[in-house]
Design a protein around this motif. Structure first.
Motif, mmCIF file in Angstrom:
data_model
loop_
_atom_site.group_PDB
_atom_site.id
_atom_site.type_symbol
_atom_site.label_atom_id
_atom_site.label_comp_id
_atom_site.label_asym_id
_atom_site.label_seq_id
_atom_site.Cartn_x
_atom_site.Cartn_y
_atom_site.Cartn_z
ATOM 1 N N PRO A 176 0.831 -1.196 0.000
ATOM 2 C CA PRO A 176 0.000 0.000 0.000
ATOM 3 C C PRO A 176 0.873 1.258 0.000
ATOM 4 N N VAL A 177 0.490 2.218 -0.803
ATOM 5 C CA VAL A 177 1.250 3.458 -0.914
ATOM 6 C C VAL A 177 0.374 4.583 -0.382
ATOM 7 N N ASN A 178 0.894 5.299 0.586
ATOM 8 C CA ASN A 178 0.171 6.428 1.162
ATOM 9 C C ASN A 178 1.011 7.680 1.019
ATOM 10 N N ASN A 179 0.350 8.781 0.786
ATOM 11 C CA ASN A 179 1.033 10.055 0.695
ATOM 12 C C ASN A 179 1.447 10.483 2.099
ATOM 13 N N VAL A 180 2.741 10.645 2.326
ATOM 14 C CA VAL A 180 3.231 11.021 3.644
ATOM 15 C C VAL A 180 3.519 12.518 3.751
ATOM 16 N N PHE A 181 3.248 13.250 2.703
ATOM 17 C CA PHE A 181 3.502 14.679 2.711
ATOM 18 C C PHE A 181 2.341 15.430 3.349
ATOM 19 N N ARG A 182 2.648 16.582 3.878
ATOM 20 C CA ARG A 182 1.613 17.414 4.481
ATOM 21 C C ARG A 182 0.793 18.082 3.374
ATOM 22 N N GLU A 183 -0.351 18.572 3.756
ATOM 23 C CA GLU A 183 -1.167 19.329 2.809
ATOM 24 C C GLU A 183 -0.438 20.612 2.431
ATOM 25 N N ASP A 184 -0.561 21.028 1.218
ATOM 26 C CA ASP A 184 0.058 22.263 0.761
ATOM 27 C C ASP A 184 -0.899 23.409 1.063
ATOM 28 N N VAL A 185 -0.693 24.028 2.211
ATOM 29 C CA VAL A 185 -1.579 25.102 2.654
ATOM 30 C C VAL A 185 -0.776 26.393 2.723
ATOM 31 N N ALA A 186 -1.264 27.427 2.080
ATOM 32 C CA ALA A 186 -0.582 28.715 2.099
ATOM 33 C C ALA A 186 -0.842 29.404 3.428
ATOM 34 N N ASP A 187 0.223 30.015 3.983
ATOM 35 C CA ASP A 187 0.042 30.826 5.174
ATOM 36 C C ASP A 187 0.812 32.126 4.986
ATOM 37 N N GLN A 188 0.689 33.025 5.933
ATOM 38 C CA GLN A 188 1.270 34.360 5.776
ATOM 39 C C GLN A 188 2.693 34.469 6.318
ATOM 40 N N LYS A 189 3.189 33.463 7.021
ATOM 41 C CA LYS A 189 4.536 33.581 7.551
ATOM 42 C C LYS A 189 5.555 33.004 6.580
ATOM 43 N N ASP A 190 6.748 33.590 6.600
ATOM 44 C CA ASP A 190 7.779 33.134 5.668
ATOM 45 C C ASP A 190 8.761 32.161 6.306
ATOM 46 N N GLY A 191 8.738 31.986 7.613
ATOM 47 C CA GLY A 191 9.607 31.022 8.270
ATOM 48 C C GLY A 191 11.039 31.481 8.443
ATOM 49 N N SER A 192 11.336 32.746 8.112
ATOM 50 C CA SER A 192 12.722 33.205 8.178
ATOM 51 C C SER A 192 13.252 33.234 9.610
ATOM 52 N N ARG A 193 12.456 33.604 10.571
ATOM 53 C CA ARG A 193 12.920 33.620 11.965
ATOM 54 C C ARG A 193 13.271 32.207 12.428
ATOM 55 N N GLU A 194 12.427 31.220 12.099
ATOM 56 C CA GLU A 194 12.705 29.841 12.482
ATOM 57 C C GLU A 194 13.945 29.314 11.756
ATOM 58 N N THR A 195 14.106 29.712 10.517
ATOM 59 C CA THR A 195 15.256 29.269 9.735
ATOM 60 C C THR A 195 16.544 29.837 10.306
ATOM 61 N N LEU A 196 16.541 31.114 10.671
ATOM 62 C CA LEU A 196 17.741 31.759 11.191
ATOM 63 C C LEU A 196 18.031 31.400 12.641
ATOM 64 N N ALA A 197 17.112 30.785 13.335
ATOM 65 C CA ALA A 197 17.293 30.491 14.752
ATOM 66 C C ALA A 197 18.524 29.629 15.008
ATOM 67 N N ASN A 198 18.876 28.746 14.100
ATOM 68 C CA ASN A 198 20.026 27.862 14.288
ATOM 69 C C ASN A 198 21.244 28.276 13.470
ATOM 70 N N ALA A 199 21.206 29.448 12.861
ATOM 71 C CA ALA A 199 22.334 29.892 12.040
ATOM 72 C C ALA A 199 23.529 30.216 12.928
ATOM 73 N N PRO A 200 24.733 29.754 12.557
ATOM 74 C CA PRO A 200 25.905 30.069 13.384
ATOM 75 C C PRO A 200 26.219 31.563 13.395
ATOM 76 N N LEU A 201 26.033 32.221 12.259
ATOM 77 C CA LEU A 201 26.245 33.672 12.169
ATOM 78 C C LEU A 201 25.075 34.292 11.430
ATOM 79 N N LYS A 202 24.616 35.430 11.947
ATOM 80 C CA LYS A 202 23.544 36.144 11.255
ATOM 81 C C LYS A 202 23.691 37.626 11.491
ATOM 82 N N LYS A 203 23.147 38.388 10.585
ATOM 83 C CA LYS A 203 23.146 39.842 10.700
ATOM 84 C C LYS A 203 21.781 40.309 10.240
ATOM 85 N N ASP A 204 21.097 41.028 11.093
ATOM 86 C CA ASP A 204 19.722 41.439 10.858
ATOM 87 C C ASP A 204 18.896 40.186 10.575
ATOM 88 N N MET A 205 18.288 40.074 9.427
ATOM 89 C CA MET A 205 17.470 38.893 9.094
ATOM 90 C C MET A 205 18.131 38.059 7.994
#
Length: 97
Positions: free
Chosen positions: A59-88
């Motif tokens: 049996p093959v099941n789709n394991v991907f999440r639904e493609d739902v548009a939202d208003q956030k870009d995820g940049s803060r979460e992405t940069l949270a683990n960056a070793p070096l960052k400046k501004d955003m």
């Protein structure tokens, strides 16, 4: 059963596959194709009533999440683990002189 492949068919298949076959190779290919067609005939004799058609053995099941548009870009979460960052932005070593 006993499907027969003609010499013309072998020639045509050789042309389509861009193969140059010797006489012995043509005879071997002819015998192989006849065996394949005989096997297909054997499979066609099977009773498949009530068998659900499938595209995969397991049996093959789709394991991907639904493609739902939202208003956030995820940049803060992405940069949270960056070793070096400046501004955003990621801060990386200079690579061009």
């Amino acid at each position: 059963m006993a499907n027969k492949i003609s010499d013309e068919t072998i020639e045509y298949v050789g042309i389509l596959a861009k193969l140059r076959l010797s006489g012995e190779e043509k005879e071997n290919a002819k015998a192989d194709m006849e065996k394949m067609l005989d096997y297909i005939d054997t499979l066609n004799e099977l009773d498949t009533d009530g068998v659900v058609p499938m595209s995969h053995v397991f049996p093959v099941n789709n394991v991907f999440r639904e493609d739902v548009a939202d208003q956030k870009d995820g940049s803060r979460e992405t940069l949270a683990n960056a070793p070096l960052k400046k501004d955003m932005y990621f801060k990386v070593p200079k690579t061009i002189g």
